[in-house]
Design an enzyme around this catalytic site. Structure first.
Site, mmCIF file in Angstrom:
data_model
loop_
_atom_site.group_PDB
_atom_site.id
_atom_site.type_symbol
_atom_site.label_atom_id
_atom_site.label_comp_id
_atom_site.label_asym_id
_atom_site.label_seq_id
_atom_site.Cartn_x
_atom_site.Cartn_y
_atom_site.Cartn_z
ATOM 1 N N HIS A 100 73.323 13.521 37.911
ATOM 2 C CA HIS A 100 73.124 14.378 39.340
ATOM 3 C C HIS A 100 72.215 16.100 38.939
ATOM 4 O O HIS A 100 72.417 16.914 39.423
ATOM 5 C CB HIS A 100 74.401 14.430 39.919
ATOM 6 C CG HIS A 100 75.241 13.813 39.988
ATOM 7 N ND1 HIS A 100 74.966 13.128 41.185
ATOM 8 C CD2 HIS A 100 76.302 12.378 39.502
ATOM 9 C CE1 HIS A 100 75.806 11.680 41.065
ATOM 10 N NE2 HIS A 100 76.440 12.031 40.000
ATOM 11 N N SER A 140 47.564 29.814 32.952
ATOM 12 C CA SER A 140 46.871 30.293 34.012
ATOM 13 C C SER A 140 45.136 31.188 33.919
ATOM 14 O O SER A 140 44.867 32.138 33.854
ATOM 15 C CB SER A 140 47.753 31.303 34.965
ATOM 16 O OG SER A 140 47.124 32.640 35.806
ATOM 17 N N LYS A 173 51.389 32.050 31.039
ATOM 18 C CA LYS A 173 51.730 30.335 31.353
ATOM 19 C C LYS A 173 51.067 29.983 30.777
ATOM 20 O O LYS A 173 50.347 29.599 30.094
ATOM 21 C CB LYS A 173 51.148 30.110 32.608
ATOM 22 C CG LYS A 173 51.415 31.361 34.136
ATOM 23 C CD LYS A 173 53.343 30.672 33.866
ATOM 24 C CE LYS A 173 52.720 29.483 34.862
ATOM 25 N NZ LYS A 173 53.170 29.946 36.664
ATOM 26 N N GLU A 183 52.717 17.047 35.553
ATOM 27 C CA GLU A 183 51.651 17.439 36.577
ATOM 28 C C GLU A 183 51.373 16.561 37.104
ATOM 29 O O GLU A 183 50.824 15.515 38.442
ATOM 30 C CB GLU A 183 51.428 18.816 37.351
ATOM 31 C CG GLU A 183 53.132 19.504 36.816
ATOM 32 C CD GLU A 183 52.198 20.961 36.219
ATOM 33 O OE1 GLU A 183 52.157 21.220 37.764
ATOM 34 O OE2 GLU A 183 53.350 22.020 36.013
#
Ligand code: ARG
Length: 459
Positions: free
Chosen positions: A156, A277, A283, A290
């Protein structure tokens, strides 16, 4: 352009209809398979005296030069042709004259396209299996390096029990091994020749289907000619196997993305597999992972598209089936790209074992071990579970962890606690005690690594 199939009609179609109908811009990918199939067909026609041996040899030589001209770039595809099959036949006839027109005896584009696609996909399946194996290898190497790296295992997405990172990674190795098995199985069923099914009903010529099948490396011939030209299960099986494979890659991608966040900081991807970024200088984004996660949706879409195309199609060939190729080519190319970037990304990933350990020290992931300790002292598990829960609640209230409680505090909950409780809840001991088959103990993970390596080196 006047069509080769001009006959019943004048073969003159509208330009828009032509563009809509033609598949050469994507089925030209299969030119090698198409030409090899035609060579085997010509050889069979010669061997069966359906055409003369000389004619067969002429056709085979002509096809061979078309193949090398396409490969060396001296011949370009004619995009005016309807598909790759028409292009090769047209080019052959251009080069050889009348004899070129004999190639299509006892054959149809319906069995030809089914043949080409099976040949194309069996090679692609093989290539994908090899790429999955490279990834399994990279994962197994990381697992070996991290067989004693303790981190919290989650259920979980809540810290659950201590495990090793090697154990966690080997779970993916097992999934990917099953993916290779699924691909191998799909490939096996795919490797049956439909050639000789002709348009749908077979042929009156004395053909030898097994000769062609053997020549082209197939394990057998399809047993029903209508099935031979109508079946696209082999594409669906491959797409299903690829979808499951992508689902696995997507789960690992998701974990890598989470682990790379400041919140977790369990791993650091190599700069070579991250991006920055355009506005936020701090970043370091896990774009590759992704994208793999994102492209999973695309591969599922390819599967759904083809399932839907085939649903409700009457037998035998229908032009709808031309839609099979873009879906399956897209899925195959996408999966290959994902695997090619994934293996080196995993191999070069830095594991932040200190951060993993820190996370393992909070979250009471040794609470099960505390309960097991009481069970070993004679308490029934359900009662031990309750006492341990009360101890956890006490720790939370008093800002403590199980390791920092005193023996007196423990004894306050139950008199059976003794000094050995600290050994029982020590994280590495918790890991090491889980020696059950498949468990997280180092010795057990070593066995898992050995098992996977054994399979990788055997095939
Ligand atoms: N381009 C067609 C396809 O990809 C080849 C088969 C055409 N057969 C036909 N009868 N029109 O499906």
């Amino acid at each position: 352009m006047k069509k080769m199939w001009a006959g019943r009609t004048d073969g003159v179609t509208d330009k828009i209809a032509d563009d809509f109908n033609s598949s050469i811009h994507f089925d030209c990918k299969m030119f090698r398979q198409d030409i090899r199939g035609s060579m085997a067909h010509a050889a069979m026609l010669g061997a069966q005296n359906i055409i003369t041996k000389n004619e067969a040899d002429t056709l085979i030589d002509g096809l061979d030069t078309i193949l090398s001209d396409l490969e060396n770039g001296s011949l370009q595809f004619d995009m005016e042709c309807e598909d790759i099959h028409m292009f090769v036949e047209q080019e052959l006839t251009k080069r050889l004259g009348a004899v070129g027109k004999k190639l299509h005896t006892a054959r149809s584009r319906n069995d030809q396209v089914a043949l080409d696609l099976r040949m194309y996909l069996r090679d692609e399946a093989e290539e994908i299996i090899d790429l999955v194996r490279d990834l399994i290898y990279a994962i197994t190497e990381q697992a070996e390096k991290n067989k004693a790296t303790v981190l919290p295992g989650y259920t979980h997405l809540q810290r659950a029990q201590p495990i090793t990172f090697g154990h966690h990674l080997m779970a993916y190795a097992m999934m990917l091994l099953r993916d290779t098995a699924r691909l191998t199985d799909a490939k096996k069923r795919m490797n049956i020749s439909p050639l000789g099914s002709c348009a749908l009903a077979g042929t009156t010529y004395n053909i030898d289907r097994r000769f062609e099948a053997k020549e082209l490396g197939f394990d057998g011939v399809t047993a029903n000619s209508i099935d031979g030209v109508s079946d696209r299960d082999f594409c669906l099986e491959l797409l299903s196997a690829l979808s499951i494979l992508m689902m696995h890659l997507s789960r690992l991608s998701e974990e890598i993305i989470l682990w790379s966040s400041w919140e977790f900081h369990f791993v650091e991807l190599s700069n070579a597999y991250t991006t920055g970024s355009s506005i936020m200088p701090q970043k370091k984004n896990s774009d590759m992972a992704e994208l793999v996660r994102g492209k999973t949706g695309r591969v599922y879409g390819d599967l759904m598209a083809l399932l839907t195309t085939l649903k409700g199609l009457p037998l035998a060939y229908n032009k709808d089936m031309q839609e099979d190729k873009e879906s399956i080519f897209d899925a195959v190319d996408t999966v290959k790209m994902c695997l090619k970037v994934f293996a080196p990304m995993v191999a070069t990933m830095t594991v932040c074992s200190e951060n993993m350990k820190k996370a393992a020290q909070t979250g009471f992931i040794n609470a099960t071990d505390l309960a097991d300790y009481l069970v070993k002292k004679g308490m029934p598990f359900r009662s031990a579970y309750k006492v341990s829960g009360q101890i956890v609640a006490y720790c939370i209230d008093n800002n403590k962890v199980l390791e920092t409680l005193t023996l007196e505090e423990y004894k306050g909950f139950d008199p059976s606690f003794e000094d050995d409780v600290f050994e029982a809840i020590d994280l590495i001991n918790c890991v090491e005690k889980r020696t059950s088959e498949g468990g997280t103990a180092i010795s057990s993970v070593e066995k898992q690594i050995e098992y996977v390596k054994g399979i990788l080196s055997n095939d």
